[in-house]
Design an enzyme around this catalytic site. Structure first.
Site, PDB file in Angstrom:
ATOM      1  N   ILE A  29      70.369  59.102 -21.728  1.00 38.66           N
ATOM      2  CA  ILE A  29      70.772  58.267 -22.855  1.00 38.66           C
ATOM      3  C   ILE A  29      72.021  57.477 -22.511  1.00 38.66           C
ATOM      4  CG2 ILE A  29      71.714  58.364 -25.192  1.00 38.66           C
ATOM      5  CD1 ILE A  29      69.788  60.761 -25.678  1.00 38.66           C
ATOM      6  N   ASP A  48      81.814  60.062 -15.656  1.00 40.54           N
ATOM      7  CA  ASP A  48      80.814  61.115 -15.486  1.00 40.54           C
ATOM      8  C   ASP A  48      81.313  62.136 -14.470  1.00 40.54           C
ATOM      9  OD1 ASP A  48      77.538  61.013 -16.254  1.00 40.54           O
ATOM     10  OD2 ASP A  48      78.115  62.403 -14.660  1.00 40.54           O
ATOM     11  N   ILE A  75      85.319  65.895 -19.035  1.00 47.95           N
ATOM     12  CA  ILE A  75      85.853  65.680 -20.379  1.00 47.95           C
ATOM     13  C   ILE A  75      86.586  66.903 -20.930  1.00 47.95           C
ATOM     14  CG2 ILE A  75      84.165  63.901 -20.958  1.00 47.95           C
ATOM     15  CD1 ILE A  75      82.687  66.070 -22.632  1.00 47.95           C
ATOM     16  N   ASN A 101      79.407  60.028 -25.376  1.00 46.24           N
ATOM     17  CA  ASN A 101      78.065  60.557 -25.153  1.00 46.24           C
ATOM     18  C   ASN A 101      78.073  61.897 -24.420  1.00 46.24           C
ATOM     19  OD1 ASN A 101      75.027  60.308 -24.771  1.00 46.24           O
ATOM     20  ND2 ASN A 101      75.715  60.280 -22.652  1.00 46.24           N
ATOM     21  N   GLY A 105      76.347  72.291 -24.359  1.00 47.82           N
ATOM     22  CA  GLY A 105      76.501  73.571 -25.026  1.00 47.82           C
ATOM     23  C   GLY A 105      75.303  74.453 -24.808  1.00 47.82           C
ATOM     24  N   SER A 155      73.427  65.010 -32.968  1.00 49.44           N
ATOM     25  CA  SER A 155      72.145  65.664 -32.698  1.00 49.44           C
ATOM     26  C   SER A 155      71.434  65.972 -34.010  1.00 49.44           C
ATOM     27  CB  SER A 155      72.391  66.970 -31.929  1.00 49.44           C
ATOM     28  OG  SER A 155      71.215  67.758 -31.862  1.00 49.44           O
ATOM     29  N   ASN A 160      69.435  70.250 -38.841  1.00 50.19           N
ATOM     30  CA  ASN A 160      68.369  71.244 -38.804  1.00 50.19           C
ATOM     31  C   ASN A 160      68.947  72.649 -38.962  1.00 50.19           C
ATOM     32  OD1 ASN A 160      66.537  69.216 -38.321  1.00 50.19           O
ATOM     33  ND2 ASN A 160      66.357  69.608 -36.121  1.00 50.19           N
ATOM     34  N   TYR A 168      76.405  75.286 -31.055  1.00 52.80           N
ATOM     35  CA  TYR A 168      76.050  73.909 -30.706  1.00 52.80           C
ATOM     36  C   TYR A 168      75.806  73.087 -31.968  1.00 52.80           C
ATOM     37  CZ  TYR A 168      73.555  69.938 -28.734  1.00 52.80           C
ATOM     38  OH  TYR A 168      73.152  68.667 -28.406  1.00 52.80           O
TER      39      TYR A 168
END
Length: 263
Positions: A29, A48, A75, A101, A105, A155, A160, A168
Site C-alpha cells: 500500500i 522504510d 519508526i 503508513n 503488530g 484498519s 470490527n 492491534y
C-alpha cells in the site's frame, strides 16, 4: 468573509511541487500510494526499514519526472524519525504531505492469556506513538509552507470485533479517534485524516489467505473481490489533494462495502 476560489478539475488532484513522506513506502500500500502521489506531481520521500527496496521504489518514482528520496528509518527510534524529517527538508525543501503508513503488530495472535503486555505496548508504539511524533515533527513545516495534509493508515480491525486482536485493533481504534482530535489542533493549514483498508492483497495477507478464507470474506462483500493496493492508494490521494480541502478529522474505510475477517 473568506472568498472561496473555485478550482478547475485538473487542479483538484494537482500536487505539483508538493513534498510527500510515505513511511513504509517500499512495498504494498505504501509503494502504491507513493506512486499515486508522484503521478499527481509530488516529490516523494520513502522512509522504510528496507533501504534497498526503498531505493528500488524511488527509481519508479523518479521515472515519473519528480524528485525522490529513500531514507532508512525505524519508526520506533526517535533519532531515526528526527533525522528522516531533517533529511527530507534538506534534500526536498519542505514537507507538505505525510502518509503515516508504516505500522504493524500481532493482530490475530494476541491471546491475552499467553502474551506479555510488552507486545500490546509495541502495537501502540508502532501504530499510534510513532505517527503522532511524526505529525509533531512535520506540522511546523506544513504550516510554514501553507499546505499540509496528513493521512494515517488505520484498519477495519479498528471497528470490527474479533478474538486475539485486542492490542492491534485497540491501537488502530486509537488512531481513528486521535485523528479526529488532532484535526482541531492542526487546522486550518493542516488537514489530518485516516484510511482503513479492508482485506487487501498485500504480501502479509497472501501469507495467510486460503481459497476458503477468501470465499468467506467475499460472501460479506458487495463488491465481489478483495482489495488491491491501488484501491487504498486512491483514497490516500484523495485526502492528500486539494479536492478534499474541506475534509479533516475523518476516517474512510475502503473495503468493497463489506467486512472481511480471517476467522
Amino acid at each position: 468573509m473568506q472568498q472561496y476560489k473555485h478550482k478547475k478539475f485538473n487542479e483538484l488532484f494537482d500536487l505539483s511541487g508538493k513534498v510527500a513522506i510515505v513511511t513504509g513506502g517500499a512495498n504494498g500500500i505504501g509503494k502504491a500510494t507513493a506512486i499515486r502521489l508522484a503521478e499527481a506531481g509530488a516529490h516523494v520521500a520513502i522512509a522504510d526499514l528496507k533501504l534497498d527496496e526503498a531505493k528500488a521504489a524511488i527509481k519508479d518514482i523518479e521515472a515519473l519526472g519528480v524528485k525522490g528520496l529513500a531514507v532508512e528509518c525505524n519508526i520506533l527510534k526517535e533519532d531515526d524519525l528526527v533525522a528522516m524529517v531533517d533529511d527530507v527538508v534538506e534534500e526536498l525543501g519542505t514537507v507538505n504531505i505525510l502518509i503515516n503508513n508504516a505500522g504493524g503488530g500481532g493482530g490475530g495472535r494476541e491471546n491475552p492469556a499467553k502474551i506479555a503486555v510488552d507486545e500490546i505496548r509495541r502495537d501502540f508504539e508502532l501504530n499510534v506513538f510513532s505517527g503522532w511524533r511524526l505529525c509533531q515533527l512535520c506540522v511546523p513545516h506544513m504550516k510554514k509552507s501553507g499546505y499540509g495534509s496528513i493521512v494515517f493508515t488505520t484498519s477495519m480491525s479498528s471497528v470490527n470485533k474479533s478474538p486475539n486482536m485486542s492490542g492491534y485493533a485497540g491501537s488502530k481504534a486509537a488512531v481513528n479517534h486521535m485523528v479526529a482530535n488532532l484535526a482541531h489542533d492542526f487546522g486550518p493549514e493542516v488537514r489530518i485524516n485516516a484510511v482503513g483498508p479492508g482485506a487487501t492483497r498485500t504480501a502479509s495477507l497472501e501469507s495467510v489467505l486460503t481459497p476458503e478464507i477468501e470465499k468467506k470474506m467475499l460472501s460479506h462483500t458487495p463488491i465481489k473481490r478483495l482489495g488491491e493496493a491501488d484501491d487504498i492508494a486512491g483514497a490516500m490521494l484523495y485526502f492528500a489533494s486539494p479536492i478534499s480541502e474541506w475534509v479533516s478529522g475523518q476516517t474512510i474505510f475502503v473495503n468493497g462495502g463489506g467486512v472481511q475477517t480471517l476467522e
